[in-house]
Design an enzyme around this catalytic site. Structure first.
Site, mmCIF file in Angstrom:
data_model
loop_
_atom_site.group_PDB
_atom_site.id
_atom_site.type_symbol
_atom_site.label_atom_id
_atom_site.label_comp_id
_atom_site.label_asym_id
_atom_site.label_seq_id
_atom_site.Cartn_x
_atom_site.Cartn_y
_atom_site.Cartn_z
ATOM 1 N N GLU A 105 14.173 32.504 -27.285
ATOM 2 C CA GLU A 105 12.881 32.746 -26.619
ATOM 3 C C GLU A 105 12.997 32.543 -25.105
ATOM 4 O O GLU A 105 12.151 32.994 -24.340
ATOM 5 C CB GLU A 105 11.784 31.840 -27.208
ATOM 6 C CG GLU A 105 12.105 30.349 -27.244
ATOM 7 C CD GLU A 105 12.890 29.933 -28.493
ATOM 8 O OE1 GLU A 105 13.867 30.622 -28.857
ATOM 9 O OE2 GLU A 105 12.557 28.889 -29.089
ATOM 10 N N LYS A 121 17.454 37.911 -33.635
ATOM 11 C CA LYS A 121 16.424 37.078 -33.002
ATOM 12 C C LYS A 121 17.026 36.397 -31.776
ATOM 13 O O LYS A 121 17.774 35.434 -31.887
ATOM 14 C CB LYS A 121 15.871 36.012 -33.958
ATOM 15 C CG LYS A 121 14.502 35.592 -33.493
ATOM 16 C CD LYS A 121 14.125 34.150 -33.562
ATOM 17 C CE LYS A 121 14.888 33.126 -32.851
ATOM 18 N NZ LYS A 121 14.556 32.975 -31.408
ATOM 19 N N CYS A 164 29.587 26.807 -25.182
ATOM 20 C CA CYS A 164 29.917 25.994 -26.364
ATOM 21 C C CYS A 164 31.346 25.468 -26.311
ATOM 22 O O CYS A 164 31.619 24.353 -26.726
ATOM 23 C CB CYS A 164 29.662 26.791 -27.640
ATOM 24 S SG CYS A 164 30.413 28.414 -27.629
ATOM 25 N N GLY A 216 24.283 28.306 -31.835
ATOM 26 C CA GLY A 216 23.352 27.418 -31.137
ATOM 27 C C GLY A 216 23.722 25.967 -31.371
ATOM 28 O O GLY A 216 24.881 25.648 -31.633
ATOM 29 N N GLY A 217 22.731 25.107 -31.309
ATOM 30 C CA GLY A 217 22.966 23.672 -31.411
ATOM 31 C C GLY A 217 23.284 23.223 -32.832
ATOM 32 O O GLY A 217 22.844 23.832 -33.808
ATOM 33 N N GLU A 268 28.104 28.954 -35.546
ATOM 34 C CA GLU A 268 28.892 28.705 -34.330
ATOM 35 C C GLU A 268 28.106 27.672 -33.536
ATOM 36 O O GLU A 268 27.077 27.996 -32.946
ATOM 37 C CB GLU A 268 29.017 29.982 -33.497
ATOM 38 C CG GLU A 268 29.643 31.144 -34.196
ATOM 39 C CD GLU A 268 31.147 30.987 -34.329
ATOM 40 O OE1 GLU A 268 31.752 30.214 -33.574
ATOM 41 O OE2 GLU A 268 31.708 31.646 -35.219
ATOM 42 N N GLU A 284 27.836 16.294 -26.737
ATOM 43 C CA GLU A 284 27.898 17.551 -25.986
ATOM 44 C C GLU A 284 26.818 17.517 -24.917
ATOM 45 O O GLU A 284 25.644 17.332 -25.217
ATOM 46 C CB GLU A 284 27.650 18.742 -26.923
ATOM 47 C CG GLU A 284 27.803 20.059 -26.208
ATOM 48 C CD GLU A 284 27.400 21.263 -27.053
ATOM 49 O OE1 GLU A 284 26.375 21.189 -27.749
ATOM 50 O OE2 GLU A 284 28.111 22.270 -27.008
ATOM 51 N N THR A 300 20.201 22.373 -35.002
ATOM 52 C CA THR A 300 19.543 23.579 -35.534
ATOM 53 C C THR A 300 20.383 24.170 -36.655
ATOM 54 O O THR A 300 19.834 24.631 -37.669
ATOM 55 C CB THR A 300 19.354 24.634 -34.419
ATOM 56 O OG1 THR A 300 18.842 23.999 -33.266
ATOM 57 C CG2 THR A 300 18.415 25.724 -34.859
ATOM 58 N N GLY A 301 21.698 24.154 -36.480
ATOM 59 C CA GLY A 301 22.587 24.664 -37.529
ATOM 60 C C GLY A 301 22.347 23.977 -38.858
ATOM 61 O O GLY A 301 22.335 24.615 -39.917
#
Ligand code: NAD
Length: 492
Positions: free
Chosen positions: A178, A175, A284, A228-229, A250, A384, A232-233
């Site tokens: 977007e 995925k 990152c 990702g962030g 990650e 970050e 979200t993780g």
């Protein structure tokens, strides 16, 4: 406008409800195209096809040498399409073309590395107490793997996930973000050309929620690999508890670069800038905190401010561009807000600090920005930023440099610059980070493990660790001389 399509069960197709989402060029926010927008039922279809492909085969038990042959062929096709990949990455992500070219080459190298690794020995035999028993371990694919990737390295992140997953015999559902769907379409056209069994490699476009969340929450998905962030993780980890699926994360970073006084100043200066301004700082592992030994700090900072102001910022398609625009207007605003917070909280702005008012105003540009003398609690020191914003600090002793470098919730990466080899090793061994460099930065190889400590995530990608994270370990004990054990007297 024909939308980019999902690739499900070996066929390109649009999402069942037919929705689409535009993807933009961050240079001027013009529309590049539209991608199909998957919902829960599209994710369910992808999961069902992957489940079938894994449970009924043939991909998981396709001989490793055949899996490898397909991945080698895919690597060759990526190489022969490298220019188009680079063009799409630059137009859709904003990064300079010369960086995007490296991404395309690294993506091919990643598929080639895992193609090679697929056919290497992965099991072990054990010397156990019973000479009549052969004890072995074998590695087997985990099953259906959902792979959710961000917008900063669309092609490369797809490769880091698909290559080890497919090499190990898993059925993978990618995925993309977007925001950057374009290069994945070309990658899956090449996957289609190579001819993987239906359901082995699938592409699912759509938003994090519902498309990504559907993968994370499904009881029929065996592993989620996410980049990702950090926020979200956390959501993905929570969603994954239902069936205790394997999770690798990650996430973000706030990576230190420590510079001692004995360095070649030109080498350290250029690396310090590369560490933060490559990829517009939307990286990152970006070296977003710079620690300078006091005796060189003043001179170093004045040169850094001038050189940062001279970075060529513009259209990534121009060969001489050194830094492009940020991914979206919203992200540009987030970065500018953090810069503003730095000013408010008393940090000293040495250069940059705003958007542009010239022709670049129609894009999402932020000036290369350097702060010094920020209070330790300032948001620009702790959070970050994910943009071209460097926070420089001054230290007096090695112990102090290490302690302050480690004073962060993150632990993704870090670097030290010194000509003293023993000190370099001491500092790096004490740094709480998973990816480190001595006298360099950013270098990344398909052969070597990649991942973070602390809230930068867990699990490792790349190298043999990355392969192993797509496998389960099975123990097999074989009796070489089967006979009755005599435990039960009466077997009738
Ligand atoms: P994100 O974490 O929101 O998105 C990354 C991927 O996760 C995308 O594919 C997105 O669609 C998907 N996603 C989002 N919400 C989801 C959910 N609830 N369930 C499942 N999937 C979901 O990252 P972003 O919005 O692209 O950027 C936000 C921040 O993340 C950035 O500002 C940066 O701090 C960080 N980031 C880190 C990296 C990295 O490489 N570590 C990359 C991009 C962004």
């Amino acid at each position: 406008m024909k939308p980019l399509q999902n690739y499900l069960d070996g066929k390109f197709q649009e999402a069942r409800e037919g929705g689409t989402r535009e993807y933009l060029n961050p240079l001027d926010n013009s529309v590049l195209g539209v991608a199909t927008e998957s919902k829960q039922e599209d994710a369910d279809a992808a999961i069902a096809a992957a489940r079938k492909a894994f449970d009924e085969g043939p991909w998981p038990w396709t001989p490793a040498v055949e899996r490898a042959a397909k991945l080698f062929k895919l690597a060759d096709l990526i190489d022969s399409n490298a220019e188009e990949f680079a063009r799409r990455e630059t137009l859709n992500n904003g990064k300079p073309l010369r960086e995007a070219k490296y991404d395309a080459a690294d993506a091919a190298a990643c598929f080639r590395y895992y193609a090679g690794l697929a056919t290497k020995p992965h099991g072990q035999t054990y010397e156990v107490g019973d000479p009549n028993v052969l004890a072995q371990s074998v590695r087997e694919p985990i099953g259906v793997c959902g792979q959710i990737i961000p917008w900063n390295y669309p092609l490369l992140m797809a490769s880091w996930k698909l290559a080890p997953g497919l090499a190990a015999g898993n059925c993978c559902i990618l995925k993309p973000s977007e925001l950057t769907p374009w290069s994945a379409q070309l990658l899956f056209e090449l996957i289609d050309e190579v001819g993987f069994p239906p359901g082995a490699a699938q592409l699912l476009y759509g938003a994090g929620d519902p498309a990504g969340m559907a993968l994370a929450a499904s009881d029929w998905v065996d592993k989620i690999a996410f980049t990702g962030g950090t926020a979200t993780g956390r959501k993905i980890m929570q969603a994954a508890v239902g069936n205790l699926k394997r999770v690798t994360l990650e996430l973000g970073g706030k990576s230190p670069v420590i510079v001692f006084a004995d360095v070649d100043p030109d080498v350290a200066l250029e690396h310090a800038m590369w560490a933060i301004f490559a990829g517009q700082g939307e990286v990152c592992n970006a070296g977003s905190r710079l620690f300078l030994e006091r005796s060189i700090a003043e001179e170093f900072l004045s040169r850094l401010a001038v050189a940062s102001g001279n970075v060529v910022v513009g259209d990534g398609m121009n060969e001489d561009t050194e830094m492009g625009p940020l991914i979206t207007r919203a992200h540009q605003k987030k970065v500018l807000d953090l810069i503003e917070s730095g000013k408010q909280e008393g940090a000293e702005l040495l250069c940059g600090g705003s958007a542009y008012t010239d022709a670049r105003a129609s894009g999402n540009f932020v000036q290369p920005t350097v702060f010094a003398n920020a209070p330790a609690h300032a948001r620009i020191v702790r959070e970050e930023i994910f943009g071209p914003v460097l926070v420089a600090e001054v230290f007096d002793t090695e112990d102090e440099a290490v302690a302050r470098a480690n004073d962060t919730i993150y632990g993704l990466a870090g670097a030290v610059f010194t000509k003293d080899g023993a000190r370099a090793q001491r500092v790096i061994r004490r740094m709480r980070a998973g990816i480190t460099w001595i006298n360099t930065f950013h270098l990344t190889f398909a052969e070597a493990p990649w991942g973070g400590y602390k809230q930068s995530g867990f699990g490792r990608e790349l190298g043999t660790y990355g392969y192993e994270s797509y496998t389960e370990v099975k123990q097999i004990n074989t009796h070489l001389n089967p006979q009755r054990i005599g435990w039960f007297k009466n077997l009738s």
